[in-house]
Design a protein around this motif. Structure first.
Motif, mmCIF file in Angstrom:
data_model
loop_
_atom_site.group_PDB
_atom_site.id
_atom_site.type_symbol
_atom_site.label_atom_id
_atom_site.label_comp_id
_atom_site.label_asym_id
_atom_site.label_seq_id
_atom_site.Cartn_x
_atom_site.Cartn_y
_atom_site.Cartn_z
ATOM 1 N N THR A 43 60.208 52.944 51.105
ATOM 2 C CA THR A 43 58.924 53.742 51.039
ATOM 3 C C THR A 43 57.985 52.956 52.047
ATOM 4 O OG1 THR A 43 59.394 54.113 48.596
ATOM 5 C CG2 THR A 43 57.145 54.727 49.334
ATOM 6 N N TYR A 44 57.670 51.868 51.818
ATOM 7 C CA TYR A 44 56.700 51.342 52.849
ATOM 8 C C TYR A 44 56.878 51.660 54.154
ATOM 9 C CZ TYR A 44 53.639 47.709 55.135
ATOM 10 O OH TYR A 44 52.888 47.282 55.945
ATOM 11 N N ARG A 45 58.245 51.536 54.615
ATOM 12 C CA ARG A 45 58.580 51.800 56.037
ATOM 13 C C ARG A 45 58.545 53.083 56.276
ATOM 14 N NH1 ARG A 45 64.281 49.028 57.284
ATOM 15 N NH2 ARG A 45 63.807 50.067 59.367
ATOM 16 N N MET A 46 58.671 54.076 55.485
ATOM 17 C CA MET A 46 58.673 55.422 55.706
ATOM 18 C C MET A 46 57.422 56.027 55.728
ATOM 19 S SD MET A 46 59.768 58.711 53.141
ATOM 20 C CE MET A 46 58.469 58.096 52.048
ATOM 21 N N LEU A 47 56.219 55.130 55.255
ATOM 22 C CA LEU A 47 54.849 55.654 55.177
ATOM 23 C C LEU A 47 54.049 54.804 56.281
ATOM 24 C CD1 LEU A 47 53.927 55.588 51.507
ATOM 25 C CD2 LEU A 47 54.222 57.547 52.979
ATOM 26 N N THR A 48 54.610 53.713 56.693
ATOM 27 C CA THR A 48 53.820 53.147 57.779
ATOM 28 C C THR A 48 54.592 53.265 59.235
ATOM 29 O OG1 THR A 48 55.205 51.102 57.377
ATOM 30 C CG2 THR A 48 53.129 51.610 56.278
#
Length: 168
Positions: A43-48
């Motif tokens: 999730t972090y990678r998708m959002l950043t």
């Protein structure tokens, strides 16, 4: 929570309440769930990652539209700035005179350790992981950063819900 112990500890009293500690440092995190970390990092990678269609950078373009309520635009921008300021701040890790930024720790753990997508970061991650004195501190810095990111992501989710449900 990080646990730290010293082996062969030597303490030198410098006076004025100052002490120097010398010895081999060992640090570790007692509660470590790799599956939870891996799930959140996706999730972090998708959002950043700016190339993802759901990244905060791309969503920010919606918040810049003329029809967007100005209060929502301001709150979105403040939340992103808050997270970026935190990530750009100094971590507790320092090597010689090089202060490691929190963003650098996060990038090394994600792209060098969890995703294995960057050779140089993998080398750094593996060296930190192998060093018993650094390993626990690295994970605590990473957890703290992910917790801060989760707080900001949760805020932005609520902001999105308010904007979606608003009668604009």
């Amino acid at each position: 929570e990080v646990l730290i112990s010293f082996e062969e500890l030597k303490i030198t009293d410098l006076g004025n309440g100052q002490l120097n500690f010398f010895g081999k440092l060992k640090s570790w995190v007692p509660q470590f769930d790799q599956d939870e970390i891996d799930a959140f990092v996706l999730t972090y990678r998708m959002l950043t990652q700016n190339n993802d269609r759901l990244s905060l950078a791309r969503v920010s373009k919606v918040y810049e539209k003329d029809w967007m309520p100005s209060e929502a635009s301001v709150r979105f921008r403040e939340a992103r700035e808050h997270l970026n300021d935190y990530l750009n701040s100094a971590s507790t890790m320092e090597f010689g005179s090089h202060q490691i930024a929190i963003r650098e720790v996060v990038d090394i753990v994600i792209y060098g350790g969890l995703a294995h997508s960057h050779a140089q970061k993998s080398q750094i991650f593996n060296s930190w992981k192998a060093n018993e004195g650094i390993s626990g501190l690295m994970w605590v810095e990473f957890y703290a950063a992910m917790r801060k990111a989760l707080y900001v992501f949760s805020f932005l989710r609520r902001l999105n819900e308010v904007v979606i449900n608003a009668d604009i």
